[in-house]
Design an enzyme around this catalytic site. Structure first.
Site, mmCIF file in Angstrom:
data_model
loop_
_atom_site.group_PDB
_atom_site.id
_atom_site.type_symbol
_atom_site.label_atom_id
_atom_site.label_comp_id
_atom_site.label_asym_id
_atom_site.label_seq_id
_atom_site.Cartn_x
_atom_site.Cartn_y
_atom_site.Cartn_z
ATOM 1 N N SER A 1 -17.093 12.342 2.062
ATOM 2 C CA SER A 1 -18.171 11.484 2.537
ATOM 3 C C SER A 1 -17.942 10.047 2.029
ATOM 4 C CB SER A 1 -19.508 12.052 2.059
ATOM 5 O OG SER A 1 -20.585 11.450 2.713
ATOM 6 N N HIS B 1 -22.187 18.781 7.083
ATOM 7 C CA HIS B 1 -21.520 17.790 6.238
ATOM 8 C C HIS B 1 -21.382 18.275 4.798
ATOM 9 C CE1 HIS B 1 -20.105 13.905 4.998
ATOM 10 N NE2 HIS B 1 -21.128 13.695 4.211
ATOM 11 N N ASP B 2 -22.368 19.002 4.295
ATOM 12 C CA ASP B 2 -22.330 19.474 2.909
ATOM 13 C C ASP B 2 -21.218 20.495 2.657
ATOM 14 O OD1 ASP B 2 -24.116 17.913 1.607
ATOM 15 O OD2 ASP B 2 -25.695 19.408 1.425
ATOM 16 N N ARG C 1 -34.569 10.952 1.021
ATOM 17 C CA ARG C 1 -33.715 12.094 0.734
ATOM 18 C C ARG C 1 -33.918 13.213 1.760
ATOM 19 N NH1 ARG C 1 -28.906 13.385 -1.443
ATOM 20 N NH2 ARG C 1 -28.919 15.388 -2.495
ATOM 21 N N ASP D 1 -20.042 19.543 11.077
ATOM 22 C CA ASP D 1 -20.476 18.273 10.477
ATOM 23 C C ASP D 1 -20.811 17.291 11.597
ATOM 24 O OD1 ASP D 1 -20.803 15.855 9.151
ATOM 25 O OD2 ASP D 1 -18.977 16.033 7.952
#
Lengths: 379, 379
Positions: free
Chosen positions: A156, A352-353, A224, A319
């Site tokens: 990232s 994405h994580d 967040r 992602d």
């Protein structure tokens, strides 16, 4: 404790620019003195040619592996990747993870004391870019006596730093691992970052960035929560939460957070406020928005002509924040320059994580790549 | 003025439940008196068998076509679809668009006066569901002397109402057009709605919903900005805005909104607050989150066995909020019941908003479908 753990680690601080040679930022501002907090795992070889630099993402820090305290229940954020016998094998490599400037984990950032006023910088902290972060890391790498890094890796925003390093200091980067990243953010990704910043800035507790104590917790939690949705795939959310209610099978018919996905996001938002500073969130997301290799170095094909590192790119099938398409664009640009490049799209439901969650899959890829880099050197 | 326009239209109000027969909501609460604001275009035939009901989405209203005032610069929200010679051809059909309850455009909602207190309901307004909205529309349709609707159509949350109508009152729905919709929201879509509600609820100006005047404008703008990203495709944002700066070619190195996409979202957010009520936003998004055909009627295959309408489903290739997959699930459930169903995925870059923006493509599909329904009746 995991017998393949690097064990207890003590963060170190490197300071520079206090009397002369401050950092000249891309904005033209000067920054100094500068603290860089970092950890190292493993040991340098004789000529310090076995160093690997780990670059962290938005909410990461320098504590990538092991424990800072014997009572810690959590290890560093990439513990599965770094240690004896692990992909970043500390029996072979000297692994360094440095905290970015602009953050809130010890390196100089908006929560640091402004030497001009004796009070925290707050919004007087200058805007820093990915390039500025890398310049600061370069000072650390010089200080550590490393003339060329065996490799570097980051996911990232960590990938942004990898790319910036490879372009800015091509002679210092032998190989580079860029994971779930891109040459620039898409308009959609900028939009999500921008809304997150708006949530902070519109929170009355933000007070133009000059808050004391808790600060804009509501705004930071919102930011967040928005970010968190973009880190996970739609499919994962459906499998993990679906339409399940948190504590009952009947609707509440009011505005409480009753779906499990709502409770989860609220939890993620509020715990984040306990470990992160709202102004740092503004600075770091702004640095991400500004990052654009083409703006700094020209069209990708032209920009990548300067790269001397052997590169590995990894993307993840689900992602949608940094889609594979963006990685392929970079791979094509390297190939069209005749550069050695490896690329794999990992099939994963984690969005994405995945770069943090799919350590086993990533580990195999990284191990193979690092071994290949070693053979190339011997040949 | 467009010569195919329905021209000047005057909204009408239907009132019920003021003395007896209030609406019994799914929550168990009673709601009355109830105002339903609606517009009609075209005229009923002798037996009122040519009525088509148009159902609007989250931020839509009853004003679907024509002008409310000769000086109006904007037409109704589906003007390209409704009018003489248009897909919903007012030379043939009597088209009715009714405003949902819970909204803020005239039908009873949280901004209406609570007869118990003489003050606006605010958060004393009961939670309403898609089923409750449809029950209220049913009263209107009965009042208009319609025993069976020739067709009905809606996109997004309008599609939820179409599905609810077809299941709740199968004998009253001859054909149904469900566009860019689903049998339920995904966890991701609930998450986006929930964060939007959080933005409103966490705005100090919300005052537990008992605000006067402007109310939580910041929170409502944030909610709209979040929603807006989900309505457009990533590709469209990249083509339309990309990384373009709004007014300069140099970075500002501060936290102003300098990317064009940021200015656009800010604009969309702030204009929305001028035309929408924050509490209504809470109520309507909650109704969307609650909507789940399977919860109410059992697994889709079983639920759809009761449908008597000939159905048309339309999805859009770049819609990631209501992806085609969700439409296909419904089409399969109808097919497995041996029901007549038409389905088309329209290739479009416009994301979810395509159902409002791609009128020409949608128009051809709808015209053909409505003609087919007519032939079936004659046969």
């Amino acid at each position: 404790m995991d017998c393949n753990s690097v064990g207890l680690v003590k963060p170190q601080t490197f300071n520079f620019g206090s009397t002369d040679n401050p950092l000249v930022l891309e904005s033209g501002h000067l920054l100094g003195p500068v603290d860089i907090v970092f950890e190292t795992y493993g040991a340098p070889n004789a000529d310090r040619s076995n160093a690997i630099l780990i670059l962290h993402a938005l909410s990461g820090n320098h504590h990538a592996a092991g424990y800072n305290d014997p009572h810690d229940r959590q290890t560093g954020w990439w513990d599965g990747m770094i240690g004896p016998g692990k992909p970043f094998d500390t029996n072979r490599f000297w692994v360094i993870c440095s905290n970015i400037i602009g953050g809130c984990k010890g390196s100089t950032g908006p929560t640091s004391i402004d030497p001009l006023t004796g009070a925290p910088y707050g919004l007087n902290f200058p805007i820093v870019t990915i390039g500025d972060m890398v310049e600061a890391q370069k000072r650390l790498v010089d200080h550590l006596g490393i003339s060329r890094l065996y490799s570097m890796a980051g996911g990232s925003m960590g990938g942004f730093q990898v790319l910036e390093w490879a372009l800015r200091f091509p002679d210092m980067v032998r190989s580079a691992i860029c994971i779930a990243s891109a040459a620039r953010l898409s308009a959609q990704a900028i939009a999500f970052n921008s809304i997150g910043r708006s949530a902070i800035i519109r929170d009355p507790e933000w007070k133009e960035g000059q808050y004391n104590g808790k600060g804009p917790e509501q705004g930071l939690a919102m930011a967040r929560m928005i970010g968190h949705i973009t880190y996970l795939s739609e499919m994962l959310l459906d499998v993990k939460f679906g339409r399940r209610l948190q504590s009952a099978n009947r609707f509440s018919y009011n505005f409480t957070s009753e779906f499990a996905i709502e409770s989860y996001l609220n939890y993620k938002g509020s715990t984040f406020t306990q470990r992160f500073d709202a102004n740092s969130y503004l600075y770091i997301t702004k640095a991400m928005d500004y990052f654009d290799l083409s703006r700094a170095y020209g069209p990708l094909k032209q920009a990548f002509a300067r790269i001397k590192a052997r590169c590995l790119f990894v993307s993840y099938s689900s992602d949608w924040l940094f889609p594979t398409l963006q990685t392929k664009e970079m791979v094509r640009a390297l190939l069209s320059n005749g550069k050695p490049v490896s690329f794999i799209e990992v099939d994963s439901p984690f969005g994405h994580d995945a770069f943090l969650l799919e350590e086993e899959k990533l580990g195999r890829i990284v191990s193979g790549f690092l071994t290949g880099v070693g053979k190339e050197v011997e040949a």
